[in-house]
Design a protein around this motif. Structure first.
Motif, mmCIF file in Angstrom:
data_model
loop_
_atom_site.group_PDB
_atom_site.id
_atom_site.type_symbol
_atom_site.label_atom_id
_atom_site.label_comp_id
_atom_site.label_asym_id
_atom_site.label_seq_id
_atom_site.Cartn_x
_atom_site.Cartn_y
_atom_site.Cartn_z
ATOM 1 N N ALA A 4 35.668 39.853 36.410
ATOM 2 C CA ALA A 4 36.734 39.008 35.912
ATOM 3 C C ALA A 4 36.996 39.433 34.493
ATOM 4 O O ALA A 4 38.366 39.670 34.273
ATOM 5 N N ASN A 24 35.703 35.463 41.455
ATOM 6 C CA ASN A 24 35.395 35.860 39.869
ATOM 7 C C ASN A 24 36.059 34.559 38.912
ATOM 8 O O ASN A 24 35.588 34.536 37.944
ATOM 9 N N ARG A 25 37.138 34.211 39.261
ATOM 10 C CA ARG A 25 37.743 33.055 38.410
ATOM 11 C C ARG A 25 36.854 31.782 38.268
ATOM 12 O O ARG A 25 36.665 31.452 37.066
ATOM 13 N N LEU A 67 43.019 36.394 38.926
ATOM 14 C CA LEU A 67 41.747 36.974 39.334
ATOM 15 C C LEU A 67 41.318 36.366 40.929
ATOM 16 O O LEU A 67 41.845 35.386 41.253
#
Lengths: 266, 166
Positions: free
Chosen positions: B146, B111-112, B107
């Motif tokens: 994600a 987003n992670r 990712l």
């Protein structure tokens, strides 16, 4: 999140449902919605599975904190707090204020202060210096024909005592003959303003490998790391007191085997 | 140990986990944690008494971003701990867990971070928006991206569809 006019549930609200971030009232409404909207229900089910899997992955990887973990964290916070206090008190010393005034006047003073400040962040400098020192030491000394080391391996006992004394530990010189590398000897190299031990090994084809062992009082146990620059490969790792790094131009696979062997002996 | 330090202590597992989710490497996460704690302790007088965990995580997020910029030109390092040091404990379904971990690794960082704060740290969307200094709509779009990316990666491995991780 809610589209009242169309009486639908937005995707944001579906996320909030999965993440348990809705009021009880909204939760009931979404639950009712999902019974009649199977596509959304599938979506929510898949996200919930992701949540469960990721949650489990991280819970497992960072299992229950033990008393020893907490004690270590207390020590860490206290040590960092003390370091801050020392920095703070140094900052307030009058000579520093005078030096700060001179910064504008001479580039040399500025450079010196910058180095001092940077070295004050001990751990950071160490972490990034170790593989670099290892790589540079390999690059400088491995090509030497006559003087690759200061003390040769035929004086193994002296070498072990001398290096051990300089890095404040008993140093049994690691043996990697079964991996094809014989000890040539060793020397002192600087690392973070202190002495570190460099050992050099050589295989039957003349390939050389260097091992750096340096003291790091603020060290933490770390896993193996790898970096590669200008064809020189470096593996490095650490424990609570020392950092270790090997550099060579041999294959990464072979380096990995050697790192494992050395890790076991150190 | 003063009250601030005692409060900090109780969040250490969360901070360690968050550092790991940012840096994805054992050594770098420890470095990040140390740097963050040092900064938090130095700035403790500027903490206004609200959510401490969120305040410290904000510091960590900013430090991580600064580090990325600072070390952008350094040689790449690759974590290889799994290759050499046996992991203490493997999951009951290692294949599924490895794939999920791999999917998280793939990712984009932004987003992670949102995903981990939501799932692992149980932060509210509003807290995350404040912590990362982004609108709540951006939190939602990053979370959505994600989840979709992970589903896409895992669908390729038939993990979520046919295996229940729990």
């Amino acid at each position: 999140m809610i589209d009242g006019e169309k009486n639908t549930i937005s995707e944001d609200e579906l996320h909030a449902f999965v993440d348990n971030q809705l009021s009880d009232e909204r939760k009931l409404i979404v639950e009712a919605w999902l019974k009649d909207n199977l596509e959304d229900a599938e979506k929510v089910k898949a996200w919930a599975l992701q949540n469960a899997a990721i949650g489990k992955l991280y819970t497992s990887a960072h299992a229950e904190t033990s008393a020893a973990d907490i004690a270590a964290d207390v020590k860490l916070i206290e040590a960092l707090s003390r370091r801050n206090s020392v920095k703070e008190s140094n900052r307030s010393k009058p000579w520093r204020q005078v030096a700060a005034m001179l910064v504008g006047a001479t580039g040399l003073v500025a450079a010196a202060l910058a180095i001092t400040t940077y070295q004050g962040e001990g751990k950071k400098v160490y972490a990034h210096n170790l593989p670099e020192v290892s790589r540079v030491s390999y690059s400088v000394y491995s090509g030497e024909i006559k003087h690759p080391v200061e003390v040769w391996s035929d004086e193994e006992e002296h070498l072990s005592q001398w290096l051990g004394k300089r890095i404040n530990r008993e140093l049994a010189l690691p043996n990697i003959v079964s991996q094809g590398f014989k000890l040539l000897g060793g020397r002192i190299v600087p690392l973070k303003g202190a002495a570190s031990a460099m050992l050099m090994y050589e295989d039957d084809f003349g390939e050389r490998l260097t091992l750096i062992i340096g003291q790091d009082k603020n060290g933490v146990a770390s896993s193996f790391r790898y970096s590669e620059l200008e064809d020189i490969q470096t593996y490095y790792w650490g424990d609570s007191e020392y950092g270790y790094a090997i550099s060579s131009r041999i294959s990464r696979e072979k380096m990995k085997v050697l790192a494992q062997a050395l890790h076991k002996q150190l | 140990m003063d009250d601030f330090e005692k409060n900090l202590l109780q969040f250490m597992p969360n901070l360690r986990r968050y550092a790991m989710s940012l840096s994805r490497s054992a050594q770098e996460s420890e470095d990040l944690l140390h740097d963050c704690l040092e900064k938090a302790l130095a700035k403790k007088h500027s903490w206004r008494g609200d959510n401490l965990q969120s305040w410290v995580m904000t510091i960590m997020t900013n430090q991580f971003r600064n580090k990325l910029k600072k070390y952008a030109n350094q040689p790449q390092t690759v974590p290889i701990e799994d290759e050499i040091i046996p992991t203490e404990e493997r999951m009951c379904d290692p294949l599924a867990m490895d794939k999920i971990e791999g999917a998280i690794d793939q990712l984009p960082e932004d987003n992670r971070v949102v995903l981990m704060l939501v799932i692992v740290e149980n932060c509210s969307y509003a807290e995350i928006a404040k912590m990362l200094d982004i609108p709540i709509g951006t939190v939602m779009s990053r979370l959505s991206r994600a989840r979709k990316s992970i589903a896409k990666i895992l669908d390729g491995h038939n993990i979520i569809s046919f295996r229940r991780p729990l």
